[in-house]
Design an enzyme around this catalytic site. Structure first.
Site, PDB file in Angstrom:
ATOM      1  N   HIS A 181       0.823  -1.223   0.000  1.00  0.00           N
ATOM      2  CA  HIS A 181       0.000   0.000   0.000  1.00  0.00           C
ATOM      3  C   HIS A 181       0.854   1.269   0.000  1.00  0.00           C
ATOM      4  O   HIS A 181       0.357   2.345  -0.312  1.00  0.00           O
ATOM      5  CB  HIS A 181      -0.982  -0.007   1.186  1.00  0.00           C
ATOM      6  CG  HIS A 181      -0.363   0.253   2.525  1.00  0.00           C
ATOM      7  ND1 HIS A 181      -0.080  -0.748   3.433  1.00  0.00           N
ATOM      8  CD2 HIS A 181       0.019   1.405   3.133  1.00  0.00           C
ATOM      9  CE1 HIS A 181       0.433  -0.229   4.529  1.00  0.00           C
ATOM     10  NE2 HIS A 181       0.505   1.083   4.384  1.00  0.00           N
TER      11      HIS A 181
ATOM     12  N   ASP B 208       0.067  -7.633   1.358  1.00  0.00           N
ATOM     13  CA  ASP B 208       0.491  -6.235   1.477  1.00  0.00           C
ATOM     14  C   ASP B 208       2.016  -6.112   1.453  1.00  0.00           C
ATOM     15  O   ASP B 208       2.607  -5.389   2.248  1.00  0.00           O
ATOM     16  CB  ASP B 208      -0.061  -5.619   2.768  1.00  0.00           C
ATOM     17  CG  ASP B 208      -0.015  -4.089   2.729  1.00  0.00           C
ATOM     18  OD1 ASP B 208       0.228  -3.524   1.643  1.00  0.00           O
ATOM     19  OD2 ASP B 208      -0.191  -3.463   3.793  1.00  0.00           O
TER      20      ASP B 208
ATOM     21  N   SER C 259       4.700   2.280   7.927  1.00  0.00           N
ATOM     22  CA  SER C 259       4.348   1.128   7.096  1.00  0.00           C
ATOM     23  C   SER C 259       5.535   0.645   6.272  1.00  0.00           C
ATOM     24  O   SER C 259       6.205   1.439   5.610  1.00  0.00           O
ATOM     25  CB  SER C 259       3.201   1.496   6.153  1.00  0.00           C
ATOM     26  OG  SER C 259       2.020   1.731   6.877  1.00  0.00           O
TER      27      SER C 259
END
Length: 316
Positions: free
Chosen positions: A140, A181, A259
């Site tokens: 992402h 992801d 992230s």
């Protein structure tokens, strides 16, 4: 009360006794020459003998200081493998050319105005996978790069070299797996300038053990947060709507920009890839319920992405 000794050479005995940290009414065996003796401690009168024991001083350690130094050492050893990722969108072809030229410079510290028409769309983290220049991050973080057909989207990667100097390189998307992801970038840089992360295992993790997150929350590079493994085998949603099973839950703070960064254990080994956090509605602040993709899944997926790229079934 008295302190009874089986031997006159009590100096040596006290040295052994103090190292063993005796408690009241403890019995210890010790060797004197070739004979076995025992010493019985009947009371705290031991402390009256301390001035006579010239080499039997108790060595007290500052446990909080030791813990602090251990965490500092873990960060110093692990942080060079962590990278800062900026996802950019160039507004014009002129800006695109200028941006590409700048990205391939090997110096840091240029002002944002030097980016021309490039706009920072998002930021994230990642870590060096190998000396070939592969970078692991979250899908992402670079999702728009995966679907870009205009050629106006770029990924700038900030890396810390083995000499401590920061380099900036353009990251080329090699492969991605939305179901977990995960994504792999590739940067062109000399092998001896890279410091790959130490890869651990998530198989033997236990709830309660210490863990540490390193990343770039809100653009603050190489930020360390600490916590524990709060839960195992959690289920979280992936970018393509499927469930990621087996996620690690931690209370180590993970915020926007974290992230793709590593979750590491007390040995500095990567045990997960930080990927998600629950936030209080409207606050954007981490609630302390954060998740990482287990490294065992990453080890299974990443080599295939490097060799084969992205399977057509994994694309949108």
């Amino acid at each position: 009360m008295q302190l009874q000794l089986q031997d006159q050479g009590y100096h040596r005995s006290f040295a052994l006794l103090l190292l063993l940290r005796p408690t009241k009414d403890s019995i210890f065996l010790y060797l004197q020459g070739e004979q076995l003796f025992y010493l019985r401690l009947l009371s705290p009168l031991l402390f009256q003998f301390l001035p006579q024991c010239q080499f039997a001083k108790a060595v007290e350690t500052d446990e909080p200081q030791e813990e602090e130094e251990r965490v500092v050492r873990i960060f110093q050893e692990a942080s060079p493998a962590v990278v800062y990722i900026k996802y950019l969108e160039v507004q014009s072809r002129a800006g695109k050319n200028k941006e590409s030229k700048f990205i391939n410079d090997s110096v840091k510290g240029e002002d944002e105005e030097d980016l021309g028409d490039a706009k920072v769309e998002s930021t994230g983290s990642g870590f060096v996978w190998d000396k070939a220049g592969h970078i692991v991050t979250n899908y992402h973080v670079v999702a728009k790069l995966a679907t870009d057909t205009s050629g106006l989207h770029h990924c700038r990667v900030f890396l810390e070299g083995s000499n401590g100097r920061t380099f900036v390189r353009e990251g080329r998307l090699v492969g991605f797996d939305p179901a977990y992801d995960l994504a792999v970038l590739k940067v062109d840089i000399e092998r001896d300038k890279l410091r790959p992360a130490l890869i651990g295992t998530s198989q033997d993790l236990r709830v309660g053990q210490n863990c540490f997150a390193i990343g770039n929350p809100y653009g603050y590079e190489h930020t360390l947060t600490t916590g524990v493994v709060s839960g195992l085998r959690r289920e979280i949603p992936s970018p393509n709507g499927r469930a990621i099973r087996g996620a690690i839950q931690t209370d180590a703070a993970i915020n926007a920009g974290n992230s793709g960064g590593p979750l590491i254990d007390s040995y500095g080994h990567v045990i997960g890839v930080n990927t998600a956090t629950f936030t209080r509605k409207g606050s954007g602040v981490s609630s302390g319920v954060n998740f990482a993709i287990p490294i065992d899944a990453v080890v299974r997926i990443v080599p295939s992405l490097i060799v084969n790229g992205t399977d057509i079934k994994d694309t949108f």
